[in-house]
Design a protein around this motif. Structure first.
Motif, PDB file in Angstrom:
ATOM      1  N   GLY A 243       0.797  -1.062   0.325  1.00 26.11           N
ATOM      2  CA  GLY A 243       0.378  -0.021  -0.288  1.00 26.11           C
ATOM      3  C   GLY A 243       1.258   1.305  -0.041  1.00 26.11           C
ATOM      4  N   PHE A 244       2.058   1.465   0.243  1.00 22.51           N
ATOM      5  CA  PHE A 244       2.973   2.117   0.245  1.00 22.51           C
ATOM      6  C   PHE A 244       4.185   2.196  -1.064  1.00 22.51           C
ATOM      7  N   SER A 245       4.614   3.383  -1.450  1.00 22.81           N
ATOM      8  CA  SER A 245       5.364   3.580  -2.129  1.00 22.81           C
ATOM      9  C   SER A 245       6.763   4.192  -1.931  1.00 22.81           C
ATOM     10  N   SER A 246       8.162   4.382  -2.646  1.00 23.72           N
ATOM     11  CA  SER A 246       8.815   5.104  -2.544  1.00 23.72           C
ATOM     12  C   SER A 246      10.367   5.511  -3.856  1.00 23.72           C
ATOM     13  N   THR A 247      10.246   6.573  -3.486  1.00 20.41           N
ATOM     14  CA  THR A 247      10.736   7.082  -4.841  1.00 20.41           C
ATOM     15  C   THR A 247      12.818   6.927  -4.632  1.00 20.41           C
ATOM     16  N   ALA A 248      13.004   6.800  -5.383  1.00 19.03           N
ATOM     17  CA  ALA A 248      14.955   6.387  -5.140  1.00 19.03           C
ATOM     18  C   ALA A 248      15.672   7.813  -6.329  1.00 19.03           C
TER      19      ALA A 248
ATOM     20  N   ALA B 181      19.355   9.494  -0.471  1.00 21.40           N
ATOM     21  CA  ALA B 181      18.545   7.926  -0.147  1.00 21.40           C
ATOM     22  C   ALA B 181      16.756   8.342  -0.160  1.00 21.40           C
ATOM     23  N   PRO B 182      16.807   6.205  -0.021  1.00 26.09           N
ATOM     24  CA  PRO B 182      15.053   7.046  -0.523  1.00 26.09           C
ATOM     25  C   PRO B 182      13.650   7.571   0.219  1.00 26.09           C
ATOM     26  N   SER B 183      13.246   8.131  -0.669  1.00 23.22           N
ATOM     27  CA  SER B 183      11.979   8.849   0.161  1.00 23.22           C
ATOM     28  C   SER B 183      11.770   8.069   1.218  1.00 23.22           C
TER      29      SER B 183
END
Length: 682
Positions: A210-215, A220-222
């Motif tokens: 259910g979550f996302s991260s931007t690299a 560092a990843p968001s």
């Protein structure tokens, strides 16, 4: 294979001299045969060379690791020694690069049942695929250099998968992940089942379902955030591959976050995410409950979301250790698998039947669209609590009152009147529809059903009587008198409304109601005659005989104004009764199917007087070892409604039925708080 083709080649390379030597008397024939065989030899040689050329794909270091399951438009497979356009069923190889153009897409299935979907304008390299029989040395590694891909893990351990992009290295710890490369080469990792780790800039972030991260390169990843709506390029990929859209609800997203909020919960979540099937999951859950019973609700939600097919089994297993949390456990499982809410509610009720009403209410709160099915499933498991279950579910989903009444009555027909009354108390505005639905299931109890509902909603007495009479017209007179006995002030209206629905019984209806309320004889006679077109003398005679009055007395007591109003309202009641009857039949059919599903049997044809089609088989729950610690949180006590059954009333016995009092069950649903996970240093 090569030796075979060489043998064929040498055999068919015959010259013209062979023919005369073998067939001296048929030289021309042999020459023709030789020419034909030379032609065959050339064709065979061509096939042989093509075979050798094809074998280039299987050169050392290029091992077939899967197949193209679906190809849309132009998709290229590029090997160090060759390039080709992929078609369905083509093998794909280790070290092969899969390139798609604008408007194209591919679906690849690997030997471990991993599924890779590649969107348009994308490039994926199948870097390293090792399939070890015992799984210890197995490895699946990919590189996405541009575009978008969706990855569903196969049969290997979840930690055996990794994906590289220009700006990150993603470790797969769960089942479904989508990865997109933006124009600036940043990587967006979205998780829809399980979890993933995203490493870039020397830091690692854990991303849950259910979550996302931007690299971005060198950064560092968001901080993981709730996944935004599906972007256009992903929708195009899903549409072209005929795939369903990945969606994670707030409750599903909260499951992993809440359980992973503590070190103990984080460790449990890792174990849950690592399971391969429901058997492993149930073992992990049973073990977790031995030392972490205080996390029962959170464990249930996470486990049910990870392996949805085992949601009901998980809930039943957990509640065996923490029965005092039955309603919360059932609701937590249903919140992550809404389509399984009824099955979950039934399984938990089988384990803790004395909490049936609370379980039904809590599950309905999170899945109100399944209210009738939930009520049926819980009643099947605890039929002795039918009226209380019906009341609690209706309180949670009042818009489904009639369907709920029908489904509960189908599961417990012997409690029809009490069920009708309890549901009407919770949703009095649907009184007539409720009465009609219940009477359609058990028409033989029509009089008692009508009386009990009328007591709960006296202002709708005439409409209730008409709706029940439409479901059981052969009992119209008895239904009318029973309702009139419950609500005598509406006697004339009741008689007329029922008579309009069953005009052939008008004389008997008028007589039966007048017997209960003789002071209304005149209005009853006049209104029934006017509304049904019956012979006035016959109606008067029937009423006079039933009440012991003379005809003149009966006729003189009518008020023209009252009669006009009564007749007008009766026409409306009759129209509503027809509508209610049609919907009641649909409710009955659905209830019959749901009951059969609860019992694991084929649904019989719906019809009057339906009874359960077989015994209920309790759920088989895991055995909890003696001495298992149980942490008992403070839980608000559950009030179980007490419903007094109503006896069937006849016009001869003028005894007022007992008043039904049904307390309302209010169960507070579990509060689910979503806390985004914090990126952790490597």
């Amino acid at each position: 294979m090569v030796l075979f083709w060489i043998f064929i080649w040498r055999y068919v390379k015959l010259d013209e001299e062979i023919g005369p030597r073998l067939f001296r008397k048929q030289r021309q024939y042999c020459l023709g045969l030789a020419v034909m065989m030379r032609f065959i030899g050339r064709i065979t040689g061509f096939i042989f060379l093509a075979t050798l050329a094809f074998q280039v794909h299987a050169a050392p270091g290029e091992v077939a690791v899967g197949n193209a399951n679906k190809i849309v438009a132009a998709v290229r497979g590029v090997l160090p020694t060759n390039s080709r356009t992929l078609v369905i069923s083509d093998a794909v190889y280790s070290n092969e690069v899969i390139n798609t153009d604008d408007g194209s897409a591919a679906n690849l299935v690997f030997r471990d049942n991993t599924v890779l979907s590649v969107g348009a304008n994308s490039s994926v390299t199948l870097d390293n695929f090792v399939f070890d029989p015992d799984g210890k040395n197995s490895l699946v590694a990919l590189s996405l250099t541009k575009g978008v891909m969706r990855f569903v893990t196969g049969n290997l351990s979840k930690d055996r998968y990794s994906i590289k992009t220009p700006s990150a290295v993603i470790g797969i710890r769960g089942t479904v992940v989508r990865i997109s490369i933006n124009k600036d080469k940043s990587t967006v990792t979205s998780v829809f089942k399980g979890a993933a780790t995203v490493r870039s800039g020397g830091r690692t972030a854990r991303v849950r379902a259910g979550f996302s991260s931007t690299a971005r390169q060198g950064q560092a990843p968001s901080q993981p955030q709730r996944t935004p709506p599906t972007p256009p390029e992903v929708k195009v990929m899903q549409a072209s591959l005929e795939a369903t859209e990945d969606v994670v609800t707030d409750n599903q997203a909260a499951a992993g976050v809440n359980l992973g909020a503590t070190p103990a919960g984080e460790a449990l979540l890792d174990k849950i995410l690592a399971v391969k099937d429901s058997t492993e999951l149930l073992a992990v859950v049973a073990d977790a409950m031995k030392t972490n019973a205080d996390l029962a609700v959170l464990i249930t939600a996470s486990a049910a979301f990870e392996v949805p097919d085992a949601a009901a089994q998980v809930a039943a297993s957990v509640v065996a250790t923490s029965p005092e949390l039955a309603s919360q456990i059932a609701a937590s499982a249903a919140s992550v698998k809404l389509e399984g809410a009824a099955e979950i509610a039934g399984a938990v009720t089988n384990a803790v039947p004395n909490s049936a009403a609370a379980i039904a209410s809590s599950v309905t709160t999170v899945a109100p669209d399944s209210a009738a099915a939930i009520a049926s499933s819980v009643t099947t498991a605890a039929p002795e609590s039918a009226a209380a279950i019906a009341s609690s579910v209706t309180t949670a989903a009042p818009a489904s009152a009639a369907a709920i009444a029908s489904s509960v009555t189908t599961a417990a027909p012997e409690s029809a009147a009490a069920i009708a009354s309890s549901v009407t108390t919770a949703a009095p505005g649907s009184a007539a529809a409720i009465a009609s639905s219940v009477a359609t299931v058990v028409p033989s109890a029509g009089a008692a059903i009508a009386a009990s509902v009328a007591q709960a909603a006296p202002t709708a007495a005439a409409s209730i009587a008409a709706s029940v009479a439409a479901a059981a017209p052969e009992a119209a007179a008895n239904i009318a008198s029973s309702v009139a006995l419950a609500v005598p002030s509406a006697a004339a209206a009741i008689a007329v409304s029922v008579s309009v629905v069953a005009p052939t019984s008008a004389n008997a209806i008028a007589a039966s109601v007048a017997t209960v309320v003789p002071t209304a004889s005149g209005s009853i006679t006049a209104a029934v005659t006017q509304a049904t077109g019956s012979n006035a003398s016959d109606v008067v005679a029937a009423v006079a005989t039933a009440t012991g009055q003379d005809a003149t007395t009966v006729q003189s007591s009518a008020s023209a104004a009252d009669v006009k109003t009564i007749v007008s309202n009766a026409t409306t009641d009759a129209g509503n009764a027809a509508i209610n009857s049609t919907q009641a039949q649909k409710n009955s059919e659905q209830s019959t199917g749901q009951l059969a599903s609860n019992l694991g049997q084929t649904a019989p044809a719906a019809g009057p007087g339906l009874t359960p089609v077989g015994p209920v088989t309790p759920a088989v729950l895991p055995v909890v070892p003696a001495g298992t610690p149980v942490v008992a949180p403070v839980v608000a006590p559950v009030v179980t409604p007490v419903v007094t059954p109503v006896a069937i009333v006849t016009p001869v016995v003028q005894v007022r039925p007992p008043v039904i009092v049904t307390p309302v069950v209010r169960v507070r649903p579990p509060v689910i708080v979503v806390r985004p996970p914090v990126a952790s240093p490597s």
